[in-house]
Design a protein around this motif. Structure first.
Motif, short mmCIF file in Angstrom:
data_model
loop_
_atom_site.label_atom_id
_atom_site.label_comp_id
_atom_site.label_asym_id
_atom_site.label_seq_id
_atom_site.Cartn_x
_atom_site.Cartn_y
_atom_site.Cartn_z
N LEU A 104 0.83 -1.21 0.00
CA LEU A 104 0.00 0.00 0.00
C LEU A 104 0.86 1.26 0.00
N SER A 105 1.86 1.29 0.85
CA SER A 105 2.71 2.49 0.91
C SER A 105 3.54 2.65 -0.36
N SER A 106 4.04 1.55 -0.92
CA SER A 106 4.83 1.65 -2.16
C SER A 106 3.98 2.20 -3.30
N PHE A 107 2.76 1.67 -3.46
CA PHE A 107 1.91 2.16 -4.54
C PHE A 107 1.41 3.58 -4.28
N ALA A 108 1.20 3.94 -3.03
CA ALA A 108 0.81 5.32 -2.72
C ALA A 108 1.94 6.29 -3.08
#
Length: 143
Positions: A104-108
């Motif tokens: 989630l954080s990588s794609f955000a």
């Protein structure tokens, strides 16, 4: 700032967390401000704002090795990997929670940086962007 945070961390961890959270919120707010200005430029004059997008991939490569190195560099620069070892014992279900958090954080991050770059190219030509001190400062603070 590093010396201040180190001294604050020696005194109180909660104070350091507050400072880190404030800095993160300020950085994300500034990025959304840049994204908003890019959207405004697109709405204001679409033809002028999209000139930089024409032939934007003309001097790039499709080599899978180069693409893999680019992804590896981005994941290496991501600081979340460093903190995974510290929080594994504190998370209730790390096998389920940590992969979700990393994805989630990588794609955000990818999404926000993509929008910021699109906003930069909307407002500036590639030559002006390369010579811009503001874009250089934003890149330096984010990497």
């Amino acid at each position: 700032m590093i010396m201040l945070q180190t001294a604050l961390n020696c005194l109180t961890i909660k104070g350091t967390l507050i400072i880190n959270n404030c800095c993160t919120v300020a950085k994300i707010t500034a990025m959304f401000g840049i994204i908003g200005l890019g959207i405004y430029a697109l709405i204001d004059d679409v033809d002028k704002a999209t000139i930089s997008y024409k032939n934007s991939f003309s001097n790039t490569t499709g080599d899978p090795g180069a693409i893999a190195r680019a992804f590896y560099s981005a994941l290496f620069a991501y600081q979340g990997w460093n903190y995974l070892n510290f929080i594994v014992e504190e998370v209730k279900n790390p096998v389920k929670t940590l992969p979700r958090a990393v994805l989630l954080s990588s794609f955000a991050i990818i999404f926000v940086y993509l929008l910021v770059n699109m906003a930069f190219y909307t407002g500036l030509s590639p030559a002006k962007l390369a010579g811009s001190k503001a874009a250089t400062i934003v890149c330096l603070f984010n990497f």
